[in-house]
Design a protein around this motif. Sequence first.
Motif, PDB file in Angstrom:
ATOM      1  N   ILE A   1       0.846  -1.186   0.000  1.00 34.84           N
ATOM      2  CA  ILE A   1       0.000   0.000   0.000  1.00 34.84           C
ATOM      3  C   ILE A   1       0.885   1.240   0.000  1.00 34.84           C
ATOM      4  N   GLY A   2       0.738   2.065  -1.031  1.00 33.49           N
ATOM      5  CA  GLY A   2       1.510   3.292  -1.147  1.00 33.49           C
ATOM      6  C   GLY A   2       2.553   3.197  -2.236  1.00 33.49           C
ATOM      7  N   ASP A   3       2.571   4.188  -3.138  1.00 32.76           N
ATOM      8  CA  ASP A   3       3.493   4.157  -4.277  1.00 32.76           C
ATOM      9  C   ASP A   3       4.617   5.182  -4.150  1.00 32.76           C
TER      10      ASP A   3
ATOM     11  N   GLY B   1      10.540 -13.835  -3.366  1.00 33.45           N
ATOM     12  CA  GLY B   1       9.898 -14.904  -4.115  1.00 33.45           C
ATOM     13  C   GLY B   1       8.398 -14.848  -4.215  1.00 33.45           C
ATOM     14  N   ALA B   2       7.775 -13.735  -3.865  1.00 27.27           N
ATOM     15  CA  ALA B   2       6.321 -13.630  -3.963  1.00 27.27           C
ATOM     16  C   ALA B   2       5.857 -13.892  -5.391  1.00 27.27           C
ATOM     17  N   GLU B   3       4.786 -14.640  -5.520  1.00 26.50           N
ATOM     18  CA  GLU B   3       4.235 -14.935  -6.852  1.00 26.50           C
ATOM     19  C   GLU B   3       3.444 -13.764  -7.396  1.00 26.50           C
ATOM     20  N   ASN B   4       2.657 -13.140  -6.524  1.00 25.25           N
ATOM     21  CA  ASN B   4       1.861 -11.971  -6.901  1.00 25.25           C
ATOM     22  C   ASN B   4       2.236 -10.804  -6.001  1.00 25.25           C
ATOM     23  N   VAL B   5       2.564  -9.661  -6.603  1.00 25.49           N
ATOM     24  CA  VAL B   5       2.852  -8.442  -5.843  1.00 25.49           C
ATOM     25  C   VAL B   5       1.923  -7.360  -6.374  1.00 25.49           C
ATOM     26  N   VAL B   6       0.976  -6.957  -5.544  1.00 30.43           N
ATOM     27  CA  VAL B   6      -0.025  -5.971  -5.932  1.00 30.43           C
ATOM     28  C   VAL B   6       0.360  -4.612  -5.348  1.00 30.43           C
ATOM     29  N   LEU B   7       0.631  -3.642  -6.206  1.00 31.35           N
ATOM     30  CA  LEU B   7       0.953  -2.292  -5.764  1.00 31.35           C
ATOM     31  C   LEU B   7      -0.318  -1.454  -5.774  1.00 31.35           C
ATOM     32  N   VAL B   8      -0.693  -0.940  -4.620  1.00 25.17           N
ATOM     33  CA  VAL B   8      -1.868  -0.089  -4.490  1.00 25.17           C
ATOM     34  C   VAL B   8      -1.410   1.364  -4.451  1.00 25.17           C
TER      35      VAL B   8
ATOM     36  N   ALA C   1       0.425 -11.384   2.882  1.00 25.53           N
ATOM     37  CA  ALA C   1       1.114 -10.295   3.560  1.00 25.53           C
ATOM     38  C   ALA C   1       0.686  -8.968   2.964  1.00 25.53           C
ATOM     39  N   VAL C   2       0.558  -7.969   3.813  1.00 27.33           N
ATOM     40  CA  VAL C   2       0.294  -6.602   3.373  1.00 27.33           C
ATOM     41  C   VAL C   2       1.352  -5.705   3.991  1.00 27.33           C
ATOM     42  N   ILE C   3       2.032  -4.935   3.142  1.00 24.45           N
ATOM     43  CA  ILE C   3       3.047  -3.994   3.599  1.00 24.45           C
ATOM     44  C   ILE C   3       2.489  -2.588   3.403  1.00 24.45           C
ATOM     45  N   ASP C   4       2.220  -1.917   4.506  1.00 23.47           N
ATOM     46  CA  ASP C   4       1.612  -0.584   4.477  1.00 23.47           C
ATOM     47  C   ASP C   4       2.711   0.454   4.652  1.00 23.47           C
ATOM     48  N   SER C   5       3.036   1.165   3.583  1.00 24.75           N
ATOM     49  CA  SER C   5       4.113   2.157   3.641  1.00 24.75           C
ATOM     50  C   SER C   5       3.620   3.534   4.073  1.00 24.75           C
ATOM     51  N   ILE C   6       2.319   3.664   4.327  1.00 22.85           N
ATOM     52  CA  ILE C   6       1.723   4.938   4.736  1.00 22.85           C
ATOM     53  C   ILE C   6       1.426   4.929   6.225  1.00 22.85           C
ATOM     54  N   SER C   7       0.627   3.957   6.648  1.00 21.02           N
ATOM     55  CA  SER C   7       0.342   3.690   8.065  1.00 21.02           C
ATOM     56  C   SER C   7      -0.425   4.809   8.755  1.00 21.02           C
TER      57      SER C   7
END
Length: 359
Positions: free
Chosen positions: A185-187, A202-209, A250-256
């Motif tokens: 989350i966060g570009d 090694g993630a198969e799918n990486v979704v950038l929000v 997993a969700v990585i929130d770069s904004i928080s």
Amino acid sequence: MRSARYHGLQDVRVETIPEPTILKGSDALVRVTKAGICGSDLHFFNNGPDLGMVAGTRLGHEFVGVVEAVGGDVRNLKVGDRVVAPFVFSDGSCFYCSDGVHSSCTSGGIFGSPFWGEHAGGEVEGGQSEFVRVPEADGTLVVIPGALAAAEHDTAVLPLGDVFATGYHGAVQTGVKGGDTVVVIGDGAVGLCAVQAAALKGAENVVLVGHHADRVAIGTANGATHSADDKAGDPAALVAELTEGRGADAVIDSISGDASIKQALSLVRDGGAVSMLGMSHFFQPVEQPISAVFMRNVSLHPGVCPSRAYIPELLTELEKGTISPGVVFTHDLPLEEAVHGFEIMDTRAEGSIKVALTP
């Protein structure tokens, strides 16, 4: 020497000040060859008094350079070494450093911020300067390997001290592994680095929000397999499609902030993990109750990155060509133009993501 200094809300000035000197046996003096402006610097720029900033503080906690002098107790560095600094200086030997949590070092502090360690002695030192005195130099600075030890590699190495290591921290915290579906989350710079980190793991799918087309394009070229414009709609349907309805591993929130944390909790699967890397929670109330995830066994991982723990392995990956940290830099300005750098990053003008400064 010339240095970018904080003087008040949205007031940065490049000024001439005395060069730092060795004050303690554990110090090193570094001539800066490249520095960065970080999103955290913008928090100081816009909210300085609330964070304890005082006028005259030398800004910047991201820098690479050349060792010019060392104190009598320094053993791991020599004059002429090209080095990269993590944003937190640390002694490398206390309980926390030994446990890989260098950001909690009992002798540590953050360069160019009000979180400077009082035990370090002297004035607050920031990396957006021609020279920096580095406390606890043996435990802090990492010598750049020969293949990367040239000025032409500075913008690639520089993010390892903070933003790339922070994105990587998110992937480590959430235990990303082969085959996983990961949402970032966060570009901004940290989000784009987290995309690369998830792909590296090694993630198969990486979704950038995100909702900035130019930034999403960089993410897509550097590890994102999918993207979702959060201004155009909820990415939940895409994540559900990729995971048979379960949600992201997993969700990585770069904004928080409150909204992004709420979104992260809605996108993660039961038994999954959420990393919160951003600082927005310092400036707005967060009202996401623990009960929202209690019954779902979701792991929450807020925390500042111990970048010193990651830099050596990330340098190895950079040497191998498996990561491209420098893609986050859209501008490289002379140190004298630091004020312009802060302004364009703050307003996202000129397509800026992250600005490098060259003394």
